[in-house]
Design a protein around this motif. Structure first.
Motif, PDB file in Angstrom:
ATOM      1  N   GLY A  24      65.077  10.659  58.612  1.00  0.00           N
ATOM      2  CA  GLY A  24      64.580  11.840  59.297  1.00  0.00           C
ATOM      3  C   GLY A  24      64.935  11.841  60.766  1.00  0.00           C
ATOM      4  N   GLY A  25      64.847  10.674  61.412  1.00  0.00           N
ATOM      5  CA  GLY A  25      65.202  10.583  62.819  1.00  0.00           C
ATOM      6  C   GLY A  25      66.672  10.847  63.066  1.00  0.00           C
ATOM      7  N   ARG A  26      67.507  10.403  62.137  1.00  0.00           N
ATOM      8  CA  ARG A  26      68.958  10.593  62.314  1.00  0.00           C
ATOM      9  C   ARG A  26      69.360  12.055  62.176  1.00  0.00           C
ATOM     10  NH1 ARG A  26      73.801   7.398  59.048  1.00  0.00           N
ATOM     11  NH2 ARG A  26      75.540   8.480  60.066  1.00  0.00           N
ATOM     12  N   TYR A  27      68.827  12.730  61.158  1.00  0.00           N
ATOM     13  CA  TYR A  27      69.302  14.077  60.868  1.00  0.00           C
ATOM     14  C   TYR A  27      68.508  15.171  61.571  1.00  0.00           C
ATOM     15  CZ  TYR A  27      72.469  12.054  57.486  1.00  0.00           C
ATOM     16  OH  TYR A  27      73.482  11.328  56.907  1.00  0.00           O
ATOM     17  N   ALA A  28      67.322  14.852  62.089  1.00  0.00           N
ATOM     18  CA  ALA A  28      66.560  15.866  62.819  1.00  0.00           C
ATOM     19  C   ALA A  28      67.279  16.289  64.088  1.00  0.00           C
ATOM     20  CB  ALA A  28      65.168  15.343  63.159  1.00  0.00           C
ATOM     21  N   ASP A  29      68.067  15.393  64.671  1.00  0.00           N
ATOM     22  CA  ASP A  29      68.830  15.749  65.868  1.00  0.00           C
ATOM     23  C   ASP A  29      70.003  16.661  65.548  1.00  0.00           C
ATOM     24  OD1 ASP A  29      67.431  14.429  67.975  1.00  0.00           O
ATOM     25  OD2 ASP A  29      68.196  12.513  67.268  1.00  0.00           O
ATOM     26  N   ARG A  30      70.370  16.755  64.269  1.00  0.00           N
ATOM     27  CA  ARG A  30      71.515  17.576  63.882  1.00  0.00           C
ATOM     28  C   ARG A  30      71.083  18.915  63.285  1.00  0.00           C
ATOM     29  NH1 ARG A  30      75.287  13.072  60.703  1.00  0.00           N
ATOM     30  NH2 ARG A  30      75.106  11.407  62.255  1.00  0.00           N
ATOM     31  N   ALA A  31      70.080  18.893  62.426  1.00  0.00           N
ATOM     32  CA  ALA A  31      69.662  20.118  61.735  1.00  0.00           C
ATOM     33  C   ALA A  31      68.172  20.016  61.443  1.00  0.00           C
ATOM     34  CB  ALA A  31      70.458  20.300  60.446  1.00  0.00           C
ATOM     35  N   LEU A  32      67.342  20.293  62.446  1.00  0.00           N
ATOM     36  CA  LEU A  32      65.914  20.028  62.336  1.00  0.00           C
ATOM     37  C   LEU A  32      65.241  20.879  61.271  1.00  0.00           C
ATOM     38  CD1 LEU A  32      63.505  19.319  65.246  1.00  0.00           C
ATOM     39  CD2 LEU A  32      62.797  20.852  63.438  1.00  0.00           C
ATOM     40  N   MET A  33      65.382  22.189  61.349  1.00  0.00           N
ATOM     41  CA  MET A  33      64.677  23.044  60.392  1.00  0.00           C
ATOM     42  C   MET A  33      65.203  22.879  58.962  1.00  0.00           C
ATOM     43  SD  MET A  33      62.203  24.281  62.017  1.00  0.00           S
ATOM     44  CE  MET A  33      61.569  25.346  60.727  1.00  0.00           C
ATOM     45  N   PRO A  34      66.525  22.806  58.738  1.00  0.00           N
ATOM     46  CA  PRO A  34      66.980  22.533  57.360  1.00  0.00           C
ATOM     47  C   PRO A  34      66.422  21.223  56.805  1.00  0.00           C
ATOM     48  CG  PRO A  34      68.801  23.365  58.665  1.00  0.00           C
ATOM     49  CD  PRO A  34      67.660  23.133  59.616  1.00  0.00           C
ATOM     50  N   LEU A  35      66.288  20.203  57.664  1.00  0.00           N
ATOM     51  CA  LEU A  35      65.713  18.934  57.215  1.00  0.00           C
ATOM     52  C   LEU A  35      64.259  19.121  56.785  1.00  0.00           C
ATOM     53  CD1 LEU A  35      65.769  15.859  56.838  1.00  0.00           C
ATOM     54  CD2 LEU A  35      65.191  15.640  59.263  1.00  0.00           C
TER      55      LEU A  35
ATOM     56  N   PHE B 192      57.658  10.682  55.084  1.00  0.00           N
ATOM     57  CA  PHE B 192      57.935  10.232  56.448  1.00  0.00           C
ATOM     58  C   PHE B 192      59.240  10.772  57.006  1.00  0.00           C
ATOM     59  CE2 PHE B 192      54.220   7.797  56.722  1.00  0.00           C
ATOM     60  CZ  PHE B 192      54.096   7.385  58.035  1.00  0.00           C
ATOM     61  N   ALA B 193      60.068  11.390  56.182  1.00  0.00           N
ATOM     62  CA  ALA B 193      61.233  12.087  56.712  1.00  0.00           C
ATOM     63  C   ALA B 193      60.829  13.294  57.545  1.00  0.00           C
ATOM     64  CB  ALA B 193      62.150  12.528  55.573  1.00  0.00           C
ATOM     65  N   THR B 194      59.571  13.753  57.383  1.00  0.00           N
ATOM     66  CA  THR B 194      59.091  14.903  58.162  1.00  0.00           C
ATOM     67  C   THR B 194      58.553  14.496  59.533  1.00  0.00           C
ATOM     68  OG1 THR B 194      56.807  14.790  57.321  1.00  0.00           O
ATOM     69  CG2 THR B 194      58.404  16.035  56.003  1.00  0.00           C
ATOM     70  N   VAL B 195      58.268  13.204  59.748  1.00  0.00           N
ATOM     71  CA  VAL B 195      57.586  12.797  60.980  1.00  0.00           C
ATOM     72  C   VAL B 195      58.452  13.007  62.222  1.00  0.00           C
ATOM     73  CG1 VAL B 195      56.517  10.872  62.214  1.00  0.00           C
ATOM     74  CG2 VAL B 195      56.050  11.214  59.784  1.00  0.00           C
ATOM     75  N   PRO B 196      59.679  12.452  62.296  1.00  0.00           N
ATOM     76  CA  PRO B 196      60.479  12.674  63.502  1.00  0.00           C
ATOM     77  C   PRO B 196      60.783  14.146  63.782  1.00  0.00           C
ATOM     78  CG  PRO B 196      61.357  10.829  62.237  1.00  0.00           C
ATOM     79  CD  PRO B 196      60.344  11.504  61.371  1.00  0.00           C
ATOM     80  N   PRO B 197      61.163  14.960  62.757  1.00  0.00           N
ATOM     81  CA  PRO B 197      61.421  16.365  63.086  1.00  0.00           C
ATOM     82  C   PRO B 197      60.187  17.122  63.548  1.00  0.00           C
ATOM     83  CG  PRO B 197      61.608  15.992  60.712  1.00  0.00           C
ATOM     84  CD  PRO B 197      61.540  14.652  61.367  1.00  0.00           C
ATOM     85  N   LEU B 198      59.012  16.815  62.983  1.00  0.00           N
ATOM     86  CA  LEU B 198      57.808  17.519  63.426  1.00  0.00           C
ATOM     87  C   LEU B 198      57.425  17.129  64.846  1.00  0.00           C
ATOM     88  CD1 LEU B 198      55.662  17.517  60.159  1.00  0.00           C
ATOM     89  CD2 LEU B 198      56.594  19.506  61.353  1.00  0.00           C
ATOM     90  N   GLN B 199      57.540  15.835  65.180  1.00  0.00           N
ATOM     91  CA  GLN B 199      57.255  15.426  66.548  1.00  0.00           C
ATOM     92  C   GLN B 199      58.269  16.024  67.522  1.00  0.00           C
ATOM     93  OE1 GLN B 199      53.942  14.392  66.526  1.00  0.00           O
ATOM     94  NE2 GLN B 199      54.626  13.081  68.185  1.00  0.00           N
ATOM     95  N   LYS B 200      59.537  16.048  67.128  1.00  0.00           N
ATOM     96  CA  LYS B 200      60.567  16.643  67.994  1.00  0.00           C
ATOM     97  C   LYS B 200      60.352  18.145  68.129  1.00  0.00           C
ATOM     98  CE  LYS B 200      65.549  16.841  68.833  1.00  0.00           C
ATOM     99  NZ  LYS B 200      65.723  18.304  68.936  1.00  0.00           N
ATOM    100  N   ARG B 201      59.917  18.782  67.052  1.00  0.00           N
ATOM    101  CA  ARG B 201      59.633  20.220  67.101  1.00  0.00           C
ATOM    102  C   ARG B 201      58.561  20.504  68.158  1.00  0.00           C
ATOM    103  NH1 ARG B 201      62.050  24.988  65.835  1.00  0.00           N
ATOM    104  NH2 ARG B 201      60.612  26.524  64.960  1.00  0.00           N
ATOM    105  N   ILE B 202      57.534  19.679  68.187  1.00  0.00           N
ATOM    106  CA  ILE B 202      56.482  19.834  69.187  1.00  0.00           C
ATOM    107  C   ILE B 202      57.057  19.665  70.588  1.00  0.00           C
ATOM    108  CG2 ILE B 202      54.372  18.790  70.125  1.00  0.00           C
ATOM    109  CD1 ILE B 202      53.765  20.326  67.646  1.00  0.00           C
ATOM    110  N   LEU B 203      57.856  18.623  70.797  1.00  0.00           N
ATOM    111  CA  LEU B 203      58.430  18.367  72.122  1.00  0.00           C
ATOM    112  C   LEU B 203      59.359  19.495  72.547  1.00  0.00           C
ATOM    113  CD1 LEU B 203      59.242  14.538  71.968  1.00  0.00           C
ATOM    114  CD2 LEU B 203      57.176  15.664  72.807  1.00  0.00           C
ATOM    115  N   ASP B 204      60.151  20.021  71.614  1.00  0.00           N
ATOM    116  CA  ASP B 204      61.080  21.107  71.951  1.00  0.00           C
ATOM    117  C   ASP B 204      60.346  22.374  72.360  1.00  0.00           C
ATOM    118  OD1 ASP B 204      63.218  19.471  71.375  1.00  0.00           O
ATOM    119  OD2 ASP B 204      63.596  20.321  69.380  1.00  0.00           O
ATOM    120  N   GLN B 205      59.191  22.614  71.733  1.00  0.00           N
ATOM    121  CA  GLN B 205      58.451  23.846  72.003  1.00  0.00           C
ATOM    122  C   GLN B 205      57.507  23.731  73.193  1.00  0.00           C
ATOM    123  OE1 GLN B 205      58.972  26.746  70.446  1.00  0.00           O
ATOM    124  NE2 GLN B 205      60.554  25.818  69.169  1.00  0.00           N
ATOM    125  N   THR B 206      57.338  22.512  73.731  1.00  0.00           N
ATOM    126  CA  THR B 206      56.416  22.298  74.858  1.00  0.00           C
ATOM    127  C   THR B 206      57.122  21.490  75.944  1.00  0.00           C
ATOM    128  OG1 THR B 206      55.557  20.295  73.807  1.00  0.00           O
ATOM    129  CG2 THR B 206      54.384  22.342  73.374  1.00  0.00           C
TER     130      THR B 206
END
Length: 401
Positions: A257-268, A305-319
């Protein structure tokens, strides 16, 4: 990899160990204090509620200090709570120690996520967050089984003393390796900015995905022991290694999740939440076969747990201007999902719907999280369209005669 990420991962390892190791030590703790096992179970419930309450509380307090100093203070609180648990003269003191330790949990991961993301270039932020959370996932594979074995052979007090020692190691790592960072601005501007993040619909949707998505995971995992013994036919002693398989899935899913969230967050997020809902629904069938149940358990850990890094990054991106409080509250949302799952799973079991019924609850909850993800993506695309549509249309110049 910046060495500061290693320090954060060590702290995460200690926190993950103390959160879950109590489950394997409940009979010993109950016998020491002469209480029932269900009563001793309040040590797990109290910890989860402490995470939910402590995440915003400690983060707001932390706005007066630099992030490094606050991380050090949180590790100090974690050490104190585990030492109190180790030396507790009675059950009430033990419960107090658990709550004190839990107050550090949400804020540490929330502030740590912000610090980890700031240590690397923007295109590697989710990967850095995942590396910190690796400490939490590895705790389920290594720390919890070792802590349980140590408690069973040397006494549960030794386990909590050892976890406190892990906290000392994490504190030393943060002090030595995490950059000092900027000083907080004076006055209440930073606090107001942190609370303003909750007016962002995308932030609220991400937190909703966290609660519902992880409710799905814990709906199955909370009741995994009766499910595996009564449906799959495993012995009670097999549950420990089955949970190790779940932990291995967590480690793999977190890193992927951490690897691919940086490439395609919402599709992941679409893929992981959709796959998790499907696997949870299938678990009602595969739970009746030993091999299929073990494989499914690993998939639940991985997809969850593949959802954890993208969800945390989503929060950081929006705030981006003030991410710390929202990041910490999102950690509390994981534990809120845990409590919701235990409640709803218990209700369907009490209704006599069968030992695998919590899996249907989990599938429905995770499916709801997928619905929120689809809504979030649609709103984001809609918000982008007016900006493009508002660009002035070029007017052709008049022809020269």
């Amino acid at each position: 990899m910046p060495l500061a990420l290693l320090a954060l991962a060590i702290g995460a390892f200690g926190i993950g160990t103390t959160e879950f190791v109590i489950m394997g030590l409940l009979p010993q703790v109950a016998a020491t204090f002469d209480v029932s096992v269900p009563t001793a179970g309040n040590l797990a419930t109290g910890y989860a509620l402490g995470v939910v309450a402590g995440a915003p509380l400690m983060t707001v307090i932390g706005t007066r200090f630099s992030r490094k100093r606050m991380l050090m203070a949180l590790m100090g609180l974690f050490i104190a709570g585990n030492l109190l648990s180790a030396a507790a003269p009675g059950f009430g003191a033990m419960l107090a120690g658990r709550v004190v330790a839990s107050l550090a949990h949400g804020a540490f991961f929330g502030i740590g996520s912000v610090v980890a993301a700031g240590l690397v270039p923007p295109e590697r932020r989710a990967g850095a967050i995942a590396l910190m959370f690796t400490g939490l996932t590895v705790a389920n594979v290594v720390g919890v089984p070792l802590g349980t074995a140590l408690g069973q052979h040397a006494g549960w007090r030794v386990t909590f003393a050892a976890v406190a020692a892990l906290g000392v190691l994490g504190l030393a790592g943060v002090a030595a390796l995490v950059p000092a960072g900027p000083r907080p601005e004076p006055g209440g501007g930073r606090i107001r900015g942190e609370f303003a993040a909750f007016r962002n619909t995308q932030v609220l949707l991400a937190m909703g995905m966290t609660v519902l998505g992880f409710s799905g995971v814990f709906a199955a995992i909370t009741y995994i022991a009766p499910m595996m013994t009564q449906a799959a036919g495993y012995g009670e002693g097999d549950v420990s290694w089955l949970l190790v398989l779940f932990g291995i899935g967590m480690v793999a899913g977190n890193l992927v999740g951490g690897r691919y969230a940086d490439r395609a967050l919402m599709p992941l997020l679409y893929l992981s939440l959709g796959g998790l809902a499907l696997v949870l629904a299938l678990f009602t069938v595969t739970a009746h076969d030993k091999v299929a149940a073990a494989v499914t358990l690993m998939l639940i850990g991985g997809l969850g747990f593949a959802t954890v890094p993208p969800l945390q990054k989503r929060i950081l991106d929006q705030t981006a201007g003030a991410p710390t409080l929202a990041s910490a509250v999102n950690i509390g949302a994981f534990n809120l999902g845990n409590a919701l799952a235990a409640l709803l799973g218990g209700l369907v079991l009490s209704a006599g719907l069968g030992v695998t019924a919590p899996n249907w609850v989990g599938a429905l909850l995770t499916g709801s999280a997928l619905g929120l993800a689809v809504l979030s993506g649609a709103l984001e695309r809609r918000a982008a369209r007016p900006a493009a549509a508002s660009d002035p249309v070029p007017i052709p110049a008049p022809a020269h005669r």
